[in-house]
Design a protein around this motif. Sequence first.
Motif, PDB file in Angstrom:
ATOM      1  N   PHE A   1      -0.324   3.897  -7.540  1.00  0.00           N
ATOM      2  CA  PHE A   1       0.710   4.377  -8.479  1.00  0.00           C
ATOM      3  C   PHE A   1       1.398   3.133  -8.812  1.00  0.00           C
ATOM      4  CE2 PHE A   1      -0.411   7.794  -5.799  1.00  0.00           C
ATOM      5  CZ  PHE A   1      -0.689   8.775  -6.634  1.00  0.00           C
ATOM      6  N   THR A   2       1.759   2.798 -10.130  1.00  0.00           N
ATOM      7  CA  THR A   2       2.433   1.414 -10.487  1.00  0.00           C
ATOM      8  C   THR A   2       3.558   1.803 -11.644  1.00  0.00           C
ATOM      9  OG1 THR A   2       2.394  -0.710 -11.036  1.00  0.00           O
ATOM     10  CG2 THR A   2       0.941   0.739 -12.136  1.00  0.00           C
ATOM     11  N   ALA A   3       4.619   1.248 -11.672  1.00  0.00           N
ATOM     12  CA  ALA A   3       5.434   1.227 -12.795  1.00  0.00           C
ATOM     13  C   ALA A   3       5.955  -0.210 -12.781  1.00  0.00           C
ATOM     14  CB  ALA A   3       6.595   2.310 -12.584  1.00  0.00           C
ATOM     15  N   ASN A   4       6.282  -0.740 -14.096  1.00  0.00           N
ATOM     16  CA  ASN A   4       6.851  -2.073 -14.177  1.00  0.00           C
ATOM     17  C   ASN A   4       7.377  -2.182 -15.648  1.00  0.00           C
ATOM     18  OD1 ASN A   4       4.578  -3.587 -15.873  1.00  0.00           O
ATOM     19  ND2 ASN A   4       3.315  -2.490 -14.299  1.00  0.00           N
ATOM     20  N   GLY A   5       8.201  -3.280 -15.870  1.00  0.00           N
ATOM     21  CA  GLY A   5       8.864  -3.146 -17.440  1.00  0.00           C
ATOM     22  C   GLY A   5       9.572  -4.258 -17.299  1.00  0.00           C
ATOM     23  N   SER A   6      10.011  -4.690 -18.601  1.00  0.00           N
ATOM     24  CA  SER A   6      10.893  -5.988 -18.814  1.00  0.00           C
ATOM     25  C   SER A   6      11.775  -5.445 -19.819  1.00  0.00           C
ATOM     26  CB  SER A   6      10.061  -7.072 -18.767  1.00  0.00           C
ATOM     27  OG  SER A   6       9.523  -7.166 -20.010  1.00  0.00           O
TER      28      SER A   6
ATOM     29  N   LEU B   1       7.597  -1.418  -9.451  1.00  0.00           N
ATOM     30  CA  LEU B   1       7.591  -0.569  -8.296  1.00  0.00           C
ATOM     31  C   LEU B   1       5.679  -0.345  -8.161  1.00  0.00           C
ATOM     32  CD1 LEU B   1      10.178   1.946  -8.934  1.00  0.00           C
ATOM     33  CD2 LEU B   1       9.931  -0.084  -7.337  1.00  0.00           C
ATOM     34  N   GLN B   2       5.246  -0.309  -6.750  1.00  0.00           N
ATOM     35  CA  GLN B   2       3.756  -0.033  -6.767  1.00  0.00           C
ATOM     36  C   GLN B   2       3.595   0.659  -5.287  1.00  0.00           C
ATOM     37  OE1 GLN B   2       1.287  -3.184  -8.516  1.00  0.00           O
ATOM     38  NE2 GLN B   2      -0.370  -2.957  -6.685  1.00  0.00           N
ATOM     39  N   LYS B   3       2.677   1.597  -5.130  1.00  0.00           N
ATOM     40  CA  LYS B   3       2.179   2.124  -4.026  1.00  0.00           C
ATOM     41  C   LYS B   3       0.652   2.176  -3.946  1.00  0.00           C
ATOM     42  CE  LYS B   3       3.053   6.094  -0.964  1.00  0.00           C
ATOM     43  NZ  LYS B   3       3.675   5.219   0.321  1.00  0.00           N
ATOM     44  N   ASP B   4      -0.008   1.586  -3.052  1.00  0.00           N
ATOM     45  CA  ASP B   4      -1.346   1.772  -2.879  1.00  0.00           C
ATOM     46  C   ASP B   4      -1.565   2.491  -1.474  1.00  0.00           C
ATOM     47  OD1 ASP B   4      -1.939   0.220  -5.337  1.00  0.00           O
ATOM     48  OD2 ASP B   4      -1.043  -1.490  -3.958  1.00  0.00           O
ATOM     49  N   MET B   5      -2.487   3.407  -1.463  1.00  0.00           N
ATOM     50  CA  MET B   5      -3.223   4.192  -0.212  1.00  0.00           C
ATOM     51  C   MET B   5      -4.371   4.071   0.035  1.00  0.00           C
ATOM     52  SD  MET B   5      -0.323   7.492  -0.586  1.00  0.00           S
ATOM     53  CE  MET B   5      -0.616   7.697  -2.409  1.00  0.00           C
ATOM     54  N   GLY B   6      -5.127   4.057   1.104  1.00  0.00           N
ATOM     55  CA  GLY B   6      -6.354   4.374   1.085  1.00  0.00           C
ATOM     56  C   GLY B   6      -6.678   4.997   2.670  1.00  0.00           C
ATOM     57  N   ASP B   7      -7.659   6.154   2.713  1.00  0.00           N
ATOM     58  CA  ASP B   7      -7.963   6.654   4.027  1.00  0.00           C
ATOM     59  C   ASP B   7      -9.154   5.758   4.728  1.00  0.00           C
ATOM     60  OD1 ASP B   7      -6.307   8.782   3.450  1.00  0.00           O
ATOM     61  OD2 ASP B   7      -7.896   9.994   2.768  1.00  0.00           O
ATOM     62  N   ALA B   8      -9.001   5.966   5.904  1.00  0.00           N
ATOM     63  CA  ALA B   8     -10.051   5.043   6.903  1.00  0.00           C
ATOM     64  C   ALA B   8     -11.502   5.507   6.371  1.00  0.00           C
ATOM     65  CB  ALA B   8      -9.902   5.401   8.261  1.00  0.00           C
TER      66      ALA B   8
ATOM     67  N   SER C   1      -7.291   2.737   7.442  1.00  0.00           N
ATOM     68  CA  SER C   1      -6.344   3.488   6.895  1.00  0.00           C
ATOM     69  C   SER C   1      -5.134   2.778   6.508  1.00  0.00           C
ATOM     70  CB  SER C   1      -5.605   4.750   7.636  1.00  0.00           C
ATOM     71  OG  SER C   1      -4.590   5.308   6.873  1.00  0.00           O
ATOM     72  N   THR C   2      -4.687   2.634   5.232  1.00  0.00           N
ATOM     73  CA  THR C   2      -3.530   1.889   4.702  1.00  0.00           C
ATOM     74  C   THR C   2      -2.380   2.787   3.661  1.00  0.00           C
ATOM     75  OG1 THR C   2      -4.584   1.106   2.682  1.00  0.00           O
ATOM     76  CG2 THR C   2      -4.765  -0.092   4.593  1.00  0.00           C
ATOM     77  N   ASP C   3      -1.152   2.115   3.950  1.00  0.00           N
ATOM     78  CA  ASP C   3      -0.062   2.796   3.119  1.00  0.00           C
ATOM     79  C   ASP C   3       0.698   1.522   2.852  1.00  0.00           C
ATOM     80  OD1 ASP C   3       1.963   3.972   1.930  1.00  0.00           O
ATOM     81  OD2 ASP C   3       2.021   5.654   3.272  1.00  0.00           O
ATOM     82  N   ASN C   4       0.665   1.110   1.608  1.00  0.00           N
ATOM     83  CA  ASN C   4       1.471  -0.203   0.995  1.00  0.00           C
ATOM     84  C   ASN C   4       2.268   0.122  -0.055  1.00  0.00           C
ATOM     85  OD1 ASN C   4       2.139  -2.737   0.709  1.00  0.00           O
ATOM     86  ND2 ASN C   4       0.276  -3.296  -0.091  1.00  0.00           N
ATOM     87  N   PHE C   5       3.751  -0.221   0.111  1.00  0.00           N
ATOM     88  CA  PHE C   5       4.721  -0.022  -0.858  1.00  0.00           C
ATOM     89  C   PHE C   5       5.224  -1.287  -1.213  1.00  0.00           C
ATOM     90  CE2 PHE C   5       9.186   0.658  -2.505  1.00  0.00           C
ATOM     91  CZ  PHE C   5       8.917   1.304  -3.437  1.00  0.00           C
ATOM     92  N   GLY C   6       5.350  -1.534  -2.512  1.00  0.00           N
ATOM     93  CA  GLY C   6       6.074  -2.955  -2.763  1.00  0.00           C
ATOM     94  C   GLY C   6       6.964  -2.684  -4.026  1.00  0.00           C
ATOM     95  N   ALA C   7       8.029  -3.410  -3.964  1.00  0.00           N
ATOM     96  CA  ALA C   7       9.010  -3.592  -5.168  1.00  0.00           C
ATOM     97  C   ALA C   7       9.455  -4.889  -5.488  1.00  0.00           C
ATOM     98  CB  ALA C   7      10.198  -2.478  -4.877  1.00  0.00           C
TER      99      ALA C   7
END
Length: 409
Positions: free
Chosen positions: A264-269, A281-288, A313-319
């Motif tokens: 999921f992502t959202a970006n703008g300027s 804003l970005q969120k990435d997920m993945g099961d093992a 398994s990963t859960d990554n959020f970035g802003a």
Amino acid sequence: MKNLYRIITIICLFIIYIANNSFALEQPQQYGRIEGHVHDKSTLTHMPGANIILENTDFGAASDNIGEYRIINVPPGKYTLKATMVGYEVLRKEIVIKAGELIHIDLFLTVSPFMGDEVVVTATRTPKVIKDVPVRTEIITSERLKEKQATNVYEALESEPGIRVEQQCSNCNFSMIRVEGLPGGYTQVLINSEPIFTGLAGVYGLQQIQTGNIERIEIVKGSGSALYGSDAIGGVVNIIMKEPQFLPQLNIGSSIGQYGTNHFTANGSMRRDNVGLVFSLQKDMGDAIDQTGGNSTPPFTDIGQDNLTDRVSTDNFGAAGNLFFYDALGKNSKVKVFGRAANEFRRGGNFDTWDDPYDPDSEHIKTVRYETGIGFEKEYLRGQKIDFNYSFVDHDRSATNGAAWDKTI
């Protein structure tokens, strides 16, 4: 420690003040400026990436993504303005610059069936004709990132010629970049030409740098130590972040895949007058996943032959957010206030015991990184420039590697 940070900040602000008020090279009242837009003559659309120069001088500029260009600090006199772009005929105009004058010139280029002039690149940080450059600079554009559906730098670099990105260790899936066959420690990874993540940039950092706010990625392969430092023996990966444009933008996207591979992502300027903002804003997920067979859905039945994760398994959020102030400290100046955050948790190992971080066959990694800073940039006569950046980083990584524990004692 807090007093030390205050002292450093005061010193930085004092340097900016002195640079703005005491730099002797700038006398803007004696020079002129040229600005305008570049258009396709037949369609009247704006043309980004056109090169506009004053012939037989060092003055020039490139049009931005809305076709706008600006050439500053031009001494008074008579010049030939030249506009070029691959696939278009060369356009020349005779102009006269007066002291303190702003000239607005819109340029209209005509499509040409003939090949244009040779492209000049800066892989060596100095202008050279492409046939004479010992090391090529390759570009992954934002359009290319969309085509590849790359959610992070690791995925963006996959399948690029001369580059290999790989995941190792089934318990943690740390990533590594190999340029010209050399391991990750020999490749310098930069954001806006500044080093990041120290030695971990080529390990976990590649997957924690998300693509929502990236304008392009520049790749220089081969030995670059003399230009970029001792970590650049294999090559350099320079990540260029987006700057705001006058045309507001907002992009929202998502993708849903198997095994919880969701993005999921959202970006703008936006930019209004001399103030601009870029955010993402970005969120990435993945099961093992156990690739030898089975599935990763609790209670992990029918896992496969080895019962160990092949993808963790990963859960990554970035802003990220960047606030720009143009001409805030004098003409042709730019002040940038920025902040970035990354929060990632990954775990892997034996499916039967992976909830236990101290099990010999399990590994849990938690990364929290906050970065904030201020940058100052100002252009002076004939391309002379001052560039100053100050940043503060709080980087915390807690990891448990069960292999280091002997639970039988």
